[in-house]
Scaffold this active site. Structure first.
Site, short mmCIF file in Angstrom:
data_model
loop_
_atom_site.label_atom_id
_atom_site.label_comp_id
_atom_site.label_asym_id
_atom_site.label_seq_id
_atom_site.Cartn_x
_atom_site.Cartn_y
_atom_site.Cartn_z
N TYR A 124 32.94 72.99 17.09
CA TYR A 124 33.13 72.36 18.40
C TYR A 124 31.78 72.05 19.00
O TYR A 124 30.77 72.68 18.67
CB TYR A 124 33.97 73.25 19.33
CG TYR A 124 33.18 74.09 20.30
CD1 TYR A 124 32.78 73.60 21.53
CD2 TYR A 124 32.85 75.41 19.98
CE1 TYR A 124 32.06 74.38 22.42
CE2 TYR A 124 32.15 76.20 20.86
CZ TYR A 124 31.74 75.68 22.07
OH TYR A 124 31.03 76.46 22.95
N PHE A 216 34.95 82.77 26.30
CA PHE A 216 35.55 82.75 24.98
C PHE A 216 34.49 82.82 23.87
O PHE A 216 34.65 83.56 22.88
CB PHE A 216 36.40 81.49 24.81
CG PHE A 216 36.88 81.24 23.41
CD1 PHE A 216 38.02 81.85 22.93
CD2 PHE A 216 36.17 80.37 22.58
CE1 PHE A 216 38.45 81.62 21.62
CE2 PHE A 216 36.60 80.13 21.29
CZ PHE A 216 37.75 80.76 20.80
N ASP A 217 33.41 82.06 24.01
CA ASP A 217 32.35 82.06 22.99
C ASP A 217 31.80 83.46 22.77
O ASP A 217 31.67 83.93 21.64
CB ASP A 217 31.20 81.14 23.43
CG ASP A 217 31.61 79.69 23.55
OD1 ASP A 217 32.57 79.41 24.30
OD2 ASP A 217 30.96 78.84 22.93
N THR A 218 31.45 84.12 23.88
CA THR A 218 30.88 85.46 23.79
C THR A 218 31.88 86.43 23.17
O THR A 218 31.52 87.24 22.30
CB THR A 218 30.47 85.95 25.19
OG1 THR A 218 29.53 85.03 25.76
CG2 THR A 218 29.85 87.33 25.12
#
Length: 450
Positions: A124, A216-218
């Site tokens: 992404y 969300f990434d973390t």
């Protein structure tokens, strides 16, 4: 090295080839029927920038990526003409698809699109394409080859080139410092909008993520590290979008709340890290006796920060229980009950959170030795109480009692950390010598039969 050289013709291991020590992921077969790569672009009211982004990314992949690909626009409940624009571009470019979601949030979009995608490699990037696309090759190549499980772009290494304002730079570096010190992570940049993951790994991890927005990434990266996965980092050239609609202060506050929630999830066992680690982690290396391989708790500074956080909570609980019990019982008994009430929970929290030990292996020994450490703390605080009562004629002021037990408890905390680090949670040697290095050479090729 070109993109094609980095990621070209990744074939499954040849029959008879020796598997590398520790195993690893198989290479992605480029002959898959679905698109090998699925790049997701999460968007919300981006009709101004979306078309240019799609055409630029599509042209780059078409000219540089040697395998099949798909670009998925994940529309997060846009209220402008974003969806209609995306659908128009998709009718023109066959590699572009559009997914419309009724709920907002980058995490929600990526989770749903990635879990539904048939592609073996998922990526992404942000719609503004702040990251130079030249980094896409190094990002994807280790996933296709099987060398790594996740790959992230990083703006915070010495080799990265970044153009952005001092406010965003300060917030980004402060956030990553907190991640390193509080949660003991090792990746350098959690929030760069330029990431990729193997689909076989994503299907295992994504159901255990909860955040639907920027954290969300973390969450995904912390979970990946805790499960023993390999995260590949790529220095990027990154230019800040001055027209970005992201509220960085609000996002930072939400990230801090996310860190607190994720910490609770890891400590409480909501996320089955031992089971995921057993299913996903790469096998041990022959030289697994190295200290770094055997110290999941991370650096001394990180351990001190996490131990201190747990210690603050334990000390407050201890003082509250001591004051409640002191109202109707002897100070020594109140001290004993306050210490005992917090000792077991403190040992469990430090075992899992500070020193990174998962599962039930040696848990009984850890708690037994933790009770012995509790005994040392009891001796220190009880001795301090006895001393203050003896020197004051037996009836010291309540505030003097409180100051005395607080000081003694702080000393006991220092002793506890040293004993936890050097004795209780130190890895024991098994006494078994390391296995000899495996022969990684390929067998001699046979002549083809006539």
């Amino acid at each position: 090295m070109t993109f094609t050289e980095q990621a070209s013709e990744a074939q499954p291991p040849a029959e008879g080839a020796t598997v590398r020590p520790g195993g690893g992921r198989p290479a992605v077969d480029p002959r898959v029927t679905a698109a090998l790569l699925d790049v997701t672009i999460p968007v919300f009211n981006e009709e101004r920038d979306l078309e240019a982004c799609l055409r630029r990314l599509h042209a780059y992949l078409l000219g540089s990526f040697p395998h099949s690909f798909r670009i998925t626009v994940a529309d997060n409940a846009s209220t402008d003409g974003t969806l209609q624009l995306a659908e128009r571009v998709a009718r023109e470019l066959p590699e572009v698809t559009v997914v419309h979601l009724a709920e907002k949030g980058r995490g929600n979009a990526l989770r749903k699109v990635w879990l539904a995608s048939p592609s073996p490699v998922l990526a992404y990037m942000d719609v503004d394409l702040s990251t130079d696309l030249a980094a896409l090759g190094p990002l994807l190549a280790p996933l296709i080859s099987g060398h790594s499980d996740l790959a992230i772009g990083t703006r915070l290494t010495r080799n990265s080139r970044v153009v952005r304002g001092p406010k965003r730079e300060f917030i980004s570096r402060s956030y990553n410092f907190l991640l390193h010190s509080w949660m003991g992570v090792h990746f350098s940049d959690a929030q760069c909008g330029f990431k990729a993951i193997r689909a076989d790994v994503a299907r295992q991890l994504l159901p255990h993520t909860l955040d639907n927005a920027w954290f969300f990434d973390t969450e995904l990266l912390v979970l990946a590290e805790r499960c023993g996965l390999r995260v590949h980092e790529v220095p990027v050239d990154w230019t800040d979008d001055p027209d970005s609609s992201v509220d960085i202060v609000q996002t930072a506050l939400e990230d801090l709340r996310g860190m607190a929630r994720l910490s609770r999830d890891l400590v409480s066992g909501r996320i089955p890290v031992p089971e995921l680690r057993a299913a996903l982690a790469r096998g041990p290396l022959p030289a697994a006796a190295r200290a770094q391989e055997q110290s999941p708790g991370g650096s001394l500074f990180g351990q001190l920060v996490r131990f201190g956080s747990i210690g603050v909570a334990s000390t407050l609980a201890y003082l509250l229980i001591f004051l409640l019990c002191r109202g109707f019982m002897d100070p020594q008994l109140a001290n004993f009950l306050a210490l005992l009430s917090t000792a077991v929970a403190n040992t469990a929290a430090n075992r899992r959170f500070t020193f990174g030990i998962q599962g039930s292996s040696e848990a009984g020994r850890h708690h037994f030795e933790g009770l012995l450490v509790f005994g040392i703390g009891l001796a220190l605080t009880s001795g301090a109480l006895a001393l203050v009562h003896g020197t004051s004629g037996g009836t010291p002021d309540r505030w003097l009692e409180l100051v005395t037990v607080t000081a003694a408890n702080l000393l006991a905390t220092v002793v506890k950390f040293l004993l936890f680090r050097l004795v209780v949670f130190r890895r024991r040697s098994t006494g078994i010598p390391p296995a000899p290095a495996a022969d990684t050479s390929l067998p001699a090729q046979k002549r083809p039969s006539k």
